[in-house]
Design an enzyme around this catalytic site. Sequence first.
Site, PDB file in Angstrom:
ATOM      1  N   LYS A  11      11.901 132.515 -33.284  1.00 41.90           N
ATOM      2  CA  LYS A  11      13.341 132.369 -33.054  1.00 41.90           C
ATOM      3  C   LYS A  11      14.065 133.727 -33.129  1.00 41.90           C
ATOM      4  O   LYS A  11      13.496 134.731 -33.576  1.00 41.90           O
ATOM      5  CB  LYS A  11      13.904 131.367 -34.072  1.00 41.90           C
ATOM      6  CG  LYS A  11      13.351 129.944 -33.879  1.00 41.90           C
ATOM      7  CD  LYS A  11      14.004 128.940 -34.838  1.00 41.90           C
ATOM      8  CE  LYS A  11      13.486 127.531 -34.615  1.00 41.90           C
ATOM      9  NZ  LYS A  11      14.161 126.530 -35.492  1.00 41.90           N
ATOM     10  N   TYR A  51      16.541 121.100 -27.182  1.00 41.27           N
ATOM     11  CA  TYR A  51      16.826 120.370 -28.420  1.00 41.27           C
ATOM     12  C   TYR A  51      17.636 119.087 -28.158  1.00 41.27           C
ATOM     13  O   TYR A  51      18.357 118.634 -29.055  1.00 41.27           O
ATOM     14  CB  TYR A  51      17.573 121.275 -29.402  1.00 41.27           C
ATOM     15  CG  TYR A  51      16.670 122.202 -30.193  1.00 41.27           C
ATOM     16  CD1 TYR A  51      15.703 121.695 -31.065  1.00 41.27           C
ATOM     17  CD2 TYR A  51      16.791 123.582 -30.097  1.00 41.27           C
ATOM     18  CE1 TYR A  51      14.886 122.526 -31.802  1.00 41.27           C
ATOM     19  CE2 TYR A  51      15.966 124.439 -30.849  1.00 41.27           C
ATOM     20  CZ  TYR A  51      15.021 123.898 -31.700  1.00 41.27           C
ATOM     21  OH  TYR A  51      14.204 124.709 -32.436  1.00 41.27           O
ATOM     22  N   THR A  93      10.967 122.897 -42.874  1.00 49.15           N
ATOM     23  CA  THR A  93      12.138 123.298 -42.092  1.00 49.15           C
ATOM     24  C   THR A  93      13.089 124.157 -42.909  1.00 49.15           C
ATOM     25  O   THR A  93      13.611 125.166 -42.421  1.00 49.15           O
ATOM     26  CB  THR A  93      12.879 122.031 -41.591  1.00 49.15           C
ATOM     27  OG1 THR A  93      11.940 121.184 -40.925  1.00 49.15           O
ATOM     28  CG2 THR A  93      14.007 122.400 -40.651  1.00 49.15           C
ATOM     29  N   ASN A 114      15.580 129.746 -39.226  1.00 50.27           N
ATOM     30  CA  ASN A 114      14.316 129.523 -39.921  1.00 50.27           C
ATOM     31  C   ASN A 114      13.080 130.034 -39.181  1.00 50.27           C
ATOM     32  O   ASN A 114      11.995 129.491 -39.301  1.00 50.27           O
ATOM     33  CB  ASN A 114      14.177 128.057 -40.330  1.00 50.27           C
ATOM     34  CG  ASN A 114      14.183 127.113 -39.150  1.00 50.27           C
ATOM     35  OD1 ASN A 114      14.273 127.544 -38.004  1.00 50.27           O
ATOM     36  ND2 ASN A 114      14.089 125.825 -39.424  1.00 50.27           N
ATOM     37  N   HIS A 117       9.726 127.794 -34.470  1.00 46.87           N
ATOM     38  CA  HIS A 117       9.657 126.385 -34.065  1.00 46.87           C
ATOM     39  C   HIS A 117       8.217 126.049 -33.763  1.00 46.87           C
ATOM     40  O   HIS A 117       7.483 126.883 -33.234  1.00 46.87           O
ATOM     41  CB  HIS A 117      10.489 126.127 -32.800  1.00 46.87           C
ATOM     42  CG  HIS A 117      10.090 124.852 -32.091  1.00 46.87           C
ATOM     43  ND1 HIS A 117      10.539 123.622 -32.488  1.00 46.87           N
ATOM     44  CD2 HIS A 117       9.224 124.622 -31.076  1.00 46.87           C
ATOM     45  CE1 HIS A 117       9.979 122.689 -31.724  1.00 46.87           C
ATOM     46  NE2 HIS A 117       9.177 123.271 -30.854  1.00 46.87           N
ATOM     47  N   GLU A 128       7.152 120.219 -24.233  1.00 42.03           N
ATOM     48  CA  GLU A 128       7.762 121.522 -24.516  1.00 42.03           C
ATOM     49  C   GLU A 128       7.041 122.653 -23.778  1.00 42.03           C
ATOM     50  O   GLU A 128       7.686 123.594 -23.310  1.00 42.03           O
ATOM     51  CB  GLU A 128       7.752 121.760 -26.033  1.00 42.03           C
ATOM     52  CG  GLU A 128       8.698 120.819 -26.765  1.00 42.03           C
ATOM     53  CD  GLU A 128       8.590 120.886 -28.286  1.00 42.03           C
ATOM     54  OE1 GLU A 128       9.352 120.160 -28.946  1.00 42.03           O
ATOM     55  OE2 GLU A 128       7.749 121.657 -28.801  1.00 42.03           O
TER      56      GLU A 128
HETATM   57  P1  RTP Z   1      11.887 123.002 -35.169  1.00 38.81           P
HETATM   58  O1  RTP Z   1      12.049 121.794 -34.276  1.00 38.81           O
HETATM   59  O2  RTP Z   1      12.855 124.104 -34.863  1.00 38.81           O
HETATM   60  O3  RTP Z   1      10.454 123.454 -35.213  1.00 38.81           O
HETATM   61  O4  RTP Z   1      12.175 122.589 -36.670  1.00 38.81           O
HETATM   62  P2  RTP Z   1      11.724 121.281 -37.416  1.00 38.81           P
HETATM   63  O5  RTP Z   1      10.867 120.419 -36.518  1.00 38.81           O
HETATM   64  O6  RTP Z   1      11.121 121.708 -38.707  1.00 38.81           O
HETATM   65  O7  RTP Z   1      13.108 120.594 -37.688  1.00 38.81           O
HETATM   66  P3  RTP Z   1      13.955 119.589 -36.747  1.00 38.81           P
HETATM   67  O8  RTP Z   1      14.257 118.393 -37.558  1.00 38.81           O
HETATM   68  O9  RTP Z   1      13.270 119.398 -35.422  1.00 38.81           O
HETATM   69  O10 RTP Z   1      15.298 120.405 -36.534  1.00 38.81           O
HETATM   70  C1  RTP Z   1      15.393 121.398 -35.545  1.00 38.81           C
HETATM   71  C2  RTP Z   1      16.131 122.588 -36.115  1.00 38.81           C
HETATM   72  O11 RTP Z   1      17.469 122.220 -36.391  1.00 38.81           O
HETATM   73  C3  RTP Z   1      17.905 122.884 -37.583  1.00 38.81           C
HETATM   74  N1  RTP Z   1      18.298 121.924 -38.589  1.00 38.81           N
HETATM   75  N2  RTP Z   1      19.335 122.100 -39.332  1.00 38.81           N
HETATM   76  N3  RTP Z   1      21.385 121.788 -41.261  1.00 38.81           N
HETATM   77  C4  RTP Z   1      20.432 120.860 -41.153  1.00 38.81           C
HETATM   78  O12 RTP Z   1      20.417 119.872 -41.835  1.00 38.81           O
HETATM   79  C5  RTP Z   1      19.397 121.057 -40.153  1.00 38.81           C
HETATM   80  N4  RTP Z   1      18.409 120.229 -39.906  1.00 38.81           N
HETATM   81  C6  RTP Z   1      17.695 120.792 -38.908  1.00 38.81           C
HETATM   82  C7  RTP Z   1      16.764 123.707 -38.102  1.00 38.81           C
HETATM   83  O13 RTP Z   1      16.958 125.053 -37.694  1.00 38.81           O
HETATM   84  C8  RTP Z   1      15.562 123.104 -37.432  1.00 38.81           C
HETATM   85  O14 RTP Z   1      14.539 124.054 -37.242  1.00 38.81           O
HETATM   86 MG    MG Z   2      11.454 119.837 -34.578  1.00 38.92          MG
END
Ligand code: RTP
Ligand code: MG
Length: 143
Positions: A11, A51, A93, A114, A117, A128
């Site tokens: 990222k 997203y 995450t 973070n 991804h 993707e």
């Molecule tokens: P990613 O898709 O980016 O790999 O991350 P992830 O699966 O671990 O998390 P996901 O639930 O898919 O969320 C995508 C991205 O959104 C941001 N996020 N912010 N503030 C919050 O509560 C929150 N929750 C998610 C994070 O940057 C996350 O990587």
């Molecule tokens: Mg995700």
Amino acid sequence: MAIERTFSIIKPDAVAKNHIGAIYNRFESAGLKIIASKMVHLSKEQAEGFYAEHSARPFFGALVSFMTSGPVMVQVLEGENAVLANREIMGATNPAEAARGTLRADYAASIDENAVHGSDAVESAAREIAYFFSAEEVCPRTR
Ligand code: RTP
Ligand code: MG
């Protein structure tokens, strides 16, 4: 053990901090092979499309703004159980909850910024990968 492909993004925060090589080293040290790679600066439309599953979430605007704030590296990783293996390398995450030695523990500043991804399933990985790479851009290893 199944040979899988997963999709990964370094990222904008981690690119800006010059962590591309360190992160690629983690993938390769874990036995994941980089079979496609490029740098892109996402448009707002590209980030919103990528997203889309989170479009109703309160953090969606901030997520799109962050993901378009600078260039990212996108790559396809191939290896045994690549989807789960990459998620383990990445860590939780929220970096505050990420296990020691994971990418997010070492390189992420917050849940919003973070570092990486990784696809969460084989099916989302295929979608993707196709979102960013043509078939010709993916180069399976023959040796
Ligand atoms: P990613 O898709 O980016 O790999 O991350 P992830 O699966 O671990 O998390 P996901 O639930 O898919 O969320 C995508 C991205 O959104 C941001 N996020 N912010 N503030 C919050 O509560 C929150 N929750 C998610 C994070 O940057 C996350 O990587
Ligand atoms: Mg995700």
